[in-house]
Enzyme design. Structure first.
Site: not given
Ligand code: DGJ
Length: 765
Positions: A530, A468, A435, A470
């Site tokens: 996801d 959030k 990514r 991540d």
């Molecule tokens: C991965 C997360 O699981 C998604 O919900 C979202 O926030 C994306 N990343 C954003 O890049």
């Protein structure tokens, strides 16, 4: 409670007793782990090796039974005759170091003083049992914690010698259980997390774990060992978990003598830790529990543990807002006007929190740049974060924000300024990207300080009530830094969120790539996957529910067809699955027809009415009709039951709904949640019920489909608690013989929610 008698130790809580003793030669012998017994029973659980097994290495050449290999143990060394798997592997001067740890003493501690960064269970009593290997010059302290519904263990190794020791493996716990088991593990991958796998435990070892540097979506650190005959409500089930978010390991293996060795800890793969003279190394805590009341009994104990002893106390029992997240609706393509339009819809349907996901900073219009540069993209948000937050506040919405602080894009200001801040392979080989991003080296204090400052400054710059967090890619360059990386991560999380307990932290790692008890110590909820497809989520949330309470699940309704599966799941089912978690909506609300917006408004209103029960009620998995799943949550004065079907088959049989835990003597009323049945679901079949034959693809039907709904599965039943426990009859499903306004007119993936409350006098509920 911790009881000591001579060299016998008895840990006890309401559901279990755990007994061990310092046996001959000073080895810690595991005696018992099961339903509560008395300390007086200890001797009754000790094995009798008789004349011993052949081929044994002996501690006393005259006694064929004096073998380390045949005793049920609490800990085993290595290279001293116990040929079962060892929880410890050390090297000194490049050579394997054999160990045999012998009992020295034990004491109850006021407090378990753990490494400042490691997550720790809150409360309880601690017993420290000290073992020493005088030859190897090592001290091993086994720390046992007793909590109301679970117990914990961890190990601390100290180097008492003059030379460094290299730790290659040091498990958090090991025990030799009595019994035959089926191993239940939760394995998978991206958008396919937590698939429930059942494996018989035999002499062939079963190994669980991850080597990615995070707890991973490949194998959750939590697992169960269950009596092969156990059901949801009967039979013995043990649950194990680890308060750790890095690579982990567990193995389960039955010995010839019929004892099952189970151990759990940090993954030994690529693990190496240099223990200098005088230094100590601490493992993360392993947490475990035992129930005689089947899987549901075990789940309840683990849920209680997580809520009362693990997650940030501020969030235990505190309502989680219904959120709207823009990710699946807009991805990177948004500006303030679009966000505000979505926010207006979100507010109208009842959402309380607006979460701005990826893409708000730097030049991040795709995933190819800007991670690391958390300065607002003014083209997208001219008023900055505070401007947006203020506009949302005026609309009545709280504001939440996405970050991915552990990663950096090579195309970023941060990387250009500090290319050396990324993890780099010890041999000089380039790290691989995924990514378009690399991982920052969290073992470096200046990197941690930078992240803490960037995130804290952003959080203090606007009224942000939710984050959030991540983390989307692993690094292949972690190598021996993997544990230090995780300690660095915990340090960062503690420094940012410790002083800001009121910020709701939801952690995420490409969905469920780091769904573990280590992260739950900081973030009371985690984005499970996801995969937002409700039918996939049904399995994922069902699996996770064995070990984690539903308030830990971020659960969103997304669009149909679903982006991960292309499945068209009916909107009521998308809501009904997300109800059993922290509800959110993640789709472009501007694209929905009025009838769907009305259904969502009704879903949110219903959820808000019963939010405390949905989020914090006692959750269980009920007996279900064939091909279906049934979840139940019980709160203060109400029980809610969700019934979920997968594929429809013609002429479905009568179905029964079982509701557990009601007072058999009292009378209750059960009422289904009224939910949307689309006119368009019947297509050309409408000609049978309408006075005129209309084109199912024509304007009249599509207009009706966008605005009107039909009745579906509305049913009320009043009966005693005993009758609900025995199972009450549900209205018929669609039988292929016509529309029934009182039936459940659902095809594939239909579902219903039923509310059960004590009947009020006068017959009302
Ligand atoms: C991965 C997360 O699981 C998604 O919900 C979202 O926030 C994306 N990343 C954003 O890049």
């Amino acid at each position: 409670m911790i009881e000591r008698r001579d060299r016998i130790f008895h840990l006890q809580n309401d559901s279990a007793s755990y007994l061990f003793r310092a046996a001959e030669h000073g080895f810690l012998e595991h005696l018992y782990f099961g339903p509560p017994v008395s300390t007086d029973d200890a001797e009754a659980f000790a094995v009798h090796p008789g004349t011993g097994w052949g081929c044994s290495v002996l501690y006393n050449d005259a006694d064929n039974a004096a073998s380390y290999d045949i005793l049920p143990l609490e800990w085993s060394g290595s290279g001293r005759g116990d040929y079962r798997e060892s929880p410890v592997e050390l090297r000194r001067g490049g050579q394997p170091l054999s160990t045999e740890f012998r009992f020295c003493g034990a004491e109850e501690l006021e407090r378990d003083e753990m490494h400042a960064s490691l997550p720790k269970s809150r409360g309880g009593q601690t017993l420290a049992v000290t073992l020493e290997d005088t030859h190897a010059k090592l001290r091993l302290t086994l720390l046992y914690g007793v909590l109301p519904t679970a117990m914990t263990r961890r190990a601390v190794l100290e180097n008492l010698g003059e030379e460094p020791v290299e730790i290659r493996r040091l498990m958090s716990q090991m025990m030799d259980l009595s019994g035959s088991f089926t191993l239940h593990s939760f394995t998978g991958g991206w958008i396919a997390e937590a698939r429930h796998t059942r494996t018989p435990v035999t002499q062939t070892a079963s190994v669980l774990g991850s080597t990615t540097g995070s707890s991973s979506n490949r194998c959750n650190p939590g697992f169960l060992l269950a009596d092969p005959e156990a059901t949801e409500d009967s039979g013995r089930v043990y649950g194990f978990n680890l308060l750790y978010s890095g690579s982990h390991y567990a193995s389960v293996q039955k010995s010839l003598q019929g004892r099952t060795r189970v151990m759990q800890g940090i993954s030994p793969v690529n693990f190496a830790w240099k223990l200098e003279p005088g230094d100590r190394f601490e493992t993360p805590q392993s947490v475990f529990s035992c129930s005689e009341k089947g899987f549901n009994g075990l789940s309840e104990q683990m849920h209680t543990y997580i809520l009362n002893c693990l997650i940030p106390p501020y969030w235990n029992g505190r309502s989680r807002p219904v959120l709207f997240n823009n990710w699946e609706g807009t991805m990177f393509s948004f500006n303030e006007q679009k966000l505000l339009r979505l926010a207006r819809h979100a507010r109208r349907i009842g959402c309380e929190l607006f979460v701005l996901d990826d893409g708000w900073f730097g030049a991040r219009n795709s995933d190819s740049s800007s991670l690391g540069d958390y300065s607002v993209n003014r083209k997208k948000l001219p008023g900055g974060l505070s401007g947006l937050a203020e506009k949302l506040r005026r609309q009545g919405l709280q504001f939440g924000l996405w970050f991915e602080p552990e990663s950096v894009s090579p195309d970023s200001e941060l990387y250009r300024a500090h290319p050396d801040w990324v993890l780099s392979d010890a041999s000089g080989r380039e790290d691989l990207m995924g990514r378009h991003q690399l991982l920052l080296d969290l073992t470096r204090p200046e990197v941690r300080d930078y992240i803490v400052k960037q995130v804290s400054d952003t959080l203090d710059s606007a009224p942000i009530s939710y984050v959030k967090w991540d983390m989307n890619r692993h690094s292949c360059a972690l190598g021996e830094k993997q544990h230090a990386y995780i300690l660095g991560l915990y340090d960062i999380l503690g420094r940012i969120f410790g002083p800001r307990p009121q910020i709701l932290l939801e952690s995420c790692s490409s969905g469920g790539n780091r769904f573990d008890c280590g992260m739950l110590y900081f973030s009371p909820q985690i984005w499970c996957s996801d995969d937002s497809d409700a039918i996939e989520r049904l399995q994922i949330q069902n699996s996770l529910s064995y070990l984690y309470p539903q308030s830990c699940f971020g659960a969103h309704v997304s669009a149909a067809p679903n982006a991960q599966t292309l499945r068209h799941t009916p909107l009521p089912t998308r809501g009904n699955v997300s109800f059993f978690g922290c509800l959110g909506y993640e789709l472009d609300l501007e694209l929905l027809p009025p009838v769907e917006l009305a259904e969502i408004r009704a879903q949110i209103a219903y959820y808000q009415l019963h939010r405390q029960t949905f989020q914090f009620g006692r959750m269980r998995r009920n007996k279900a009709p064939d091909g279906a799943l049934v979840w139940q949550v019980t709160g203060k004065d109400e029980t809610l039951v969700g019934l979920y079907h997968e594929l429809m088959h013609a002429a479905p049989p009568y179905e029964t709904l079982f509701v557990a835990g009601l007072d058999p003597q009292k009378r209750y009323t059960m009422a289904s949640r009224p939910q949307l049945l689309r006119v368009g679901a019947f297509g050309g079949l409408l000609r049978y019920v309408l006075p005129v034959a209309l084109n199912p693809n024509g304007l009249v039907i599509s207009t009706a489909d966008a605005h009107y709904k039909m009745k579906d599965g509305e049913q009320t039943v009043t009966a005693s608690g005993a009758a609900f426990a025995a199972g009450v009859a549900l209205s018929a499903r669609y039988l292929g013989t016509g529309y029934d306004a009182n039936g459940r007119m659902q095809s594939d993936f239909g579902s219903n929610i039923y509310l059960v409350c004590e009947e009020k006098t006068g017959g009302e509920t």
